[in-house]
Design a protein around this motif. Structure first.
Motif, mmCIF file in Angstrom:
data_model
loop_
_atom_site.group_PDB
_atom_site.id
_atom_site.type_symbol
_atom_site.label_atom_id
_atom_site.label_comp_id
_atom_site.label_asym_id
_atom_site.label_seq_id
_atom_site.Cartn_x
_atom_site.Cartn_y
_atom_site.Cartn_z
ATOM 1 N N ALA A 1 0.858 -1.198 0.000
ATOM 2 C CA ALA A 1 0.000 0.000 0.000
ATOM 3 C C ALA A 1 0.884 1.234 0.000
ATOM 4 O O ALA A 1 2.026 1.207 0.491
ATOM 5 N N TYR A 2 0.353 2.316 -0.567
ATOM 6 C CA TYR A 2 1.056 3.596 -0.651
ATOM 7 C C TYR A 2 0.310 4.635 0.195
ATOM 8 O O TYR A 2 -0.921 4.584 0.293
ATOM 9 N N ALA A 3 1.031 5.584 0.726
ATOM 10 C CA ALA A 3 0.401 6.788 1.285
ATOM 11 C C ALA A 3 1.324 7.950 0.927
ATOM 12 O O ALA A 3 2.551 7.840 1.063
ATOM 13 N N THR A 4 0.729 9.047 0.458
ATOM 14 C CA THR A 4 1.551 10.129 -0.117
ATOM 15 C C THR A 4 1.087 11.487 0.394
ATOM 16 O O THR A 4 -0.109 11.743 0.526
ATOM 17 N N ARG A 5 2.051 12.355 0.643
ATOM 18 C CA ARG A 5 1.757 13.724 1.070
ATOM 19 C C ARG A 5 2.720 14.673 0.375
ATOM 20 O O ARG A 5 3.892 14.336 0.146
ATOM 21 N N MET A 6 2.201 15.860 0.064
ATOM 22 C CA MET A 6 3.056 16.859 -0.602
ATOM 23 C C MET A 6 3.643 17.813 0.444
ATOM 24 O O MET A 6 2.963 18.176 1.401
ATOM 25 N N TYR A 7 4.887 18.216 0.237
ATOM 26 C CA TYR A 7 5.600 19.108 1.169
ATOM 27 C C TYR A 7 6.283 20.229 0.409
ATOM 28 O O TYR A 7 6.460 20.159 -0.799
ATOM 29 N N ARG A 8 6.712 21.250 1.197
ATOM 30 C CA ARG A 8 7.614 22.261 0.649
ATOM 31 C C ARG A 8 8.697 22.494 1.706
ATOM 32 O O ARG A 8 8.368 22.693 2.892
ATOM 33 N N PRO A 9 9.978 22.438 1.302
ATOM 34 C CA PRO A 9 11.033 22.713 2.289
ATOM 35 C C PRO A 9 10.830 24.110 2.882
ATOM 36 O O PRO A 9 10.507 25.053 2.151
ATOM 37 N N LYS A 10 10.998 24.234 4.223
ATOM 38 C CA LYS A 10 10.751 25.537 4.865
ATOM 39 C C LYS A 10 11.727 26.572 4.334
ATOM 40 O O LYS A 10 11.382 27.729 4.140
ATOM 41 N N ASP A 11 12.966 26.152 4.120
ATOM 42 C CA ASP A 11 13.976 27.072 3.584
ATOM 43 C C ASP A 11 14.594 26.414 2.343
ATOM 44 O O ASP A 11 15.358 25.453 2.472
ATOM 45 N N PRO A 12 14.258 26.932 1.153
ATOM 46 C CA PRO A 12 14.769 26.279 -0.065
ATOM 47 C C PRO A 12 16.288 26.141 -0.059
ATOM 48 O O PRO A 12 16.834 25.206 -0.651
ATOM 49 N N ALA A 13 16.971 27.074 0.649
ATOM 50 C CA ALA A 13 18.446 27.022 0.658
ATOM 51 C C ALA A 13 18.950 25.758 1.350
ATOM 52 O O ALA A 13 20.070 25.309 1.084
ATOM 53 N N THR A 14 18.158 25.202 2.252
ATOM 54 C CA THR A 14 18.634 23.998 2.948
ATOM 55 C C THR A 14 17.896 22.736 2.484
ATOM 56 O O THR A 14 17.971 21.685 3.131
ATOM 57 N N ALA A 15 17.183 22.845 1.360
ATOM 58 C CA ALA A 15 16.517 21.649 0.814
ATOM 59 C C ALA A 15 17.588 20.652 0.388
ATOM 60 O O ALA A 15 18.683 21.047 -0.024
ATOM 61 N N PRO A 16 17.309 19.367 0.483
ATOM 62 C CA PRO A 16 18.310 18.384 0.044
ATOM 63 C C PRO A 16 18.659 18.578 -1.430
ATOM 64 O O PRO A 16 17.837 19.072 -2.195
ATOM 65 N N ASP A 17 19.899 18.230 -1.809
ATOM 66 C CA ASP A 17 20.281 18.406 -3.219
ATOM 67 C C ASP A 17 19.966 17.163 -4.039
ATOM 68 O O ASP A 17 20.376 17.047 -5.190
ATOM 69 N N ALA A 18 19.244 16.195 -3.451
ATOM 70 C CA ALA A 18 18.886 14.977 -4.180
ATOM 71 C C ALA A 18 17.636 14.383 -3.553
ATOM 72 O O ALA A 18 17.357 14.626 -2.371
ATOM 73 N N GLY A 19 16.887 13.620 -4.342
ATOM 74 C CA GLY A 19 15.778 12.863 -3.790
ATOM 75 C C GLY A 19 16.313 11.698 -2.956
ATOM 76 O O GLY A 19 17.520 11.423 -2.972
#
Ligand SMILES: Cc1cc2nc3c(=O)[nH]c(=O)nc-3n(C[C@H](O)[C@H](O)[C@H](O)COP(=O)(O)OP(=O)(O)OC[C@H]3O[C@@H](n4cnc5c(N)ncnc54)[C@H](O)[C@@H]3O)c2cc1C
Length: 468
Positions: free
Chosen positions: A215-233
């Motif tokens: 089974a899958y469960a999915t949620r959409m997010y936005r990094p609070k600070d784009p500068a510290t978003a991960p550089d990879a999935g």
């Protein structure tokens, strides 16, 4: 009432989703008219719609699928990029935790996968298909809010489709028949063609299933600070010792999708707080830690029907004349391997190649095209059922000796691929659907897989990108 009296030179495509639109592309120039029957009304803009419930979940287009899509509809990959699709080169841009540890981050750049939400992908493809149609000799019409309710014809030949309008005045909702020389079923995983065969006096095609009960469960997010978003999935697939997984990837507009998954007994919850708590139980803390740096943008959406199911329409005598089955209607996969859309594109390409060899409507052309679709499905099917076998239910088709041997080999190869650029490149070629499975037993790959000792992967998610 029967419309389209020139049924001989018309085609009907049931389902205006991804496979349906790509089927239209394959038919351009082959027939005079293509009528697409779509149950939904397309949303204005790039919204979700009821007929594609899986669209809420993370969808990766593998490089094999991107190449096929580009060949069918040149310029589409650039158009998707303009619409915000993110390019993720594997393994550099998708940190992956395998059962033996984290995969090294080789800067290989052989496999550019695309990460984008389904509404964006589907609408870009649809716009481009309709634009290509406008410049072709084939007239394409899309009947929205119209449901296919059956096939017409007899046991040996399909001659059209019964349809019913949805909505509108009650009188307009009565059933009518549309005739066609060719009918393509691209109505997705809920396809009713096997039941419709019974109405025509035919038996259903043979069906194989291997169900990991995922089974899958999915949620959409936005990094609070784009500068510290991960550089990879990040991808932490479930494994027998911890059958819970997570994938967290960037999509358009600075958003990220987190999909949690789990097999029977480990289904991820759809309650927001429990969803977050589940992300801490996947056997590695990294994804859970990343959520502290992100804000949720959506509720949690669940999905359960993830069985690998293949209907063998390509087997001798399994298909009446005048019918072709494409996309999920022919074969669905456990989505965790990210193959379905790519296989739809590869199948449509195979159809185009076959039909171009002498016309869509000559006798035997659909059986030939269906065999070509089956060949396009085969590598993805073997990969998915091989990987799912440890979780399969007792009702599923049993693995033969050949499959057991290949499962043993693939298990060693998975472990080696995480750390070895040669084996890793072959693994990605096959799992991204750009090379046949025989690539996995090329001499160099075979020797390294069988004779080099099993070594663990990296202890944590790698930051350093390694040149190869
Ligand atoms: C949770 C989940 C995650 C996935 N993730 C990935 C991924 O990462 N990568 C990947 O490549 N694939 C993924 N897939 C698979 C992918 O979603 C499918 O392979 C793909 O959508 C198949 O396209 P399709 O056109 O065959 O079916 P669909 O996209 O389902 O389209 C079917 C269309 O037919 C219409 N329709 C249905 N019945 C009728 C009817 N009777 N009359 C008229 N119209 C009808 C529907 O409204 C719809 O528009 C995932 C699947 C799931 C379930």
């Amino acid at each position: 009432m029967t419309e389209h009296s020139n049924g001989g030179r018309t085609a009907i495509v049931i389902g205006g989703g991804l496979a349906g639109m790509l089927a239209v592309t394959a038919l351009l120039g082959q027939v005079e008219t293509v009528t697409v029957i779509e149950r939904d009304r397309y949303p204005a803009g790039r919204g979700f719609r009821k007929g594609v419930p899986q669209a809420r979940h993370l969808h990766i287009l593998l490089s094999g699928g991107s190449l096929a899509l580009e060949e069918l509809l040149p310029g589409t990959i650039a158009a998707l990029g303009e619409a915000g699709a993110r390019s993720l080169y594997l393994p550099r841009d998708l940190l992956t935790r395998t059962s033996t540890g984290w995969q090294r981050r080789f800067d290989e750049r052989r496999h550019r996968t695309l990460s984008v939400t389904r509404p964006v992908l589907d609408s870009v493809v649809r716009e481009r298909v309709l634009r290509a149609a406008a410049g072709s000799a084939t007239r394409v019409e899309v009947l929205e809010a119209t449901e296919a309710t059956g096939l017409t014809g007899d046991a040996s030949r399909v001659t059209g489709v019964r349809v019913r309008s949805r909505g509108g005045a009650p009188g307009a909702r009565s059933e009518r028949e549309l005739s066609a020389g060719l009918v393509v079923d691209a109505s997705g995983r809920g396809s009713r063609t096997p039941q419709w065969f019974a109405e025509l006096g035919r038996s259903a095609p043979q069906e194989e299933t291997v169900d990991a009960g995922l089974a899958y469960a999915t949620r959409m997010y936005r990094p609070k600070d784009p500068a510290t978003a991960p550089d990879a999935g990040v991808n932490v697939p479930g494994r027998p010792e911890c059958p819970r997984g997570a994938a967290y990837v960037p999509v358009e507009d600075g958003k990220w999708l987190l999909t949690l998954s789990g097999v029977r007994g480990h289904h991820p919850p759809t309650d927001a707080a429990e969803f977050t708590a589940f992300s801490a139980t996947i056997g590695d803390p990294y994804v859970h830690e990343l959520l502290d740096r992100a804000e949720p943008l959506s509720p949690v959406h669940g999905f359960r029907d993830t069985c690998n199911r293949r209907r063998h329409f390509e087997r001798p005598g399994a298909l009446p004349e005048g019918l072709l089955v494409l996309g999920d209607a022919a074969c669905t996969f456990n989505p965790v391997y990210g193959q379905g859309m790519s296989v739809a594109a590869l199948g449509a390409l195979a159809v185009r190649g076959t039909l171009a060899n002498g016309g869509a409507l000559r006798p035997g052309s659909t059986a030939e095209a269906q065999r070509a679709v089956a060949r396009a499905v085969e590598p993805a099917w073997l990969a998915a059922v091989g990987a799912d076998r440890p979780y399969a239910s007792p009702d599923d088709v049993k693995a033969g000796v050949g499959e057991r041997l290949s499962t043993w080999y693939i298990d060693r190869l998975f472990a080696r691929a995480a750390i070895d650029p040669v084996v890793g490149a072959a693994f990605r070629d096959v799992f991204c659907l750009t090379a046949p499975p025989t690539r996995l037993v090329a001499p160099q790959v075979f020797l390294r897989t069988v004779f080099l000792p099993r070594r663990p992967g990296l202890p944590g998610p790698p930051e350093a990108i390694e040149a190869v």
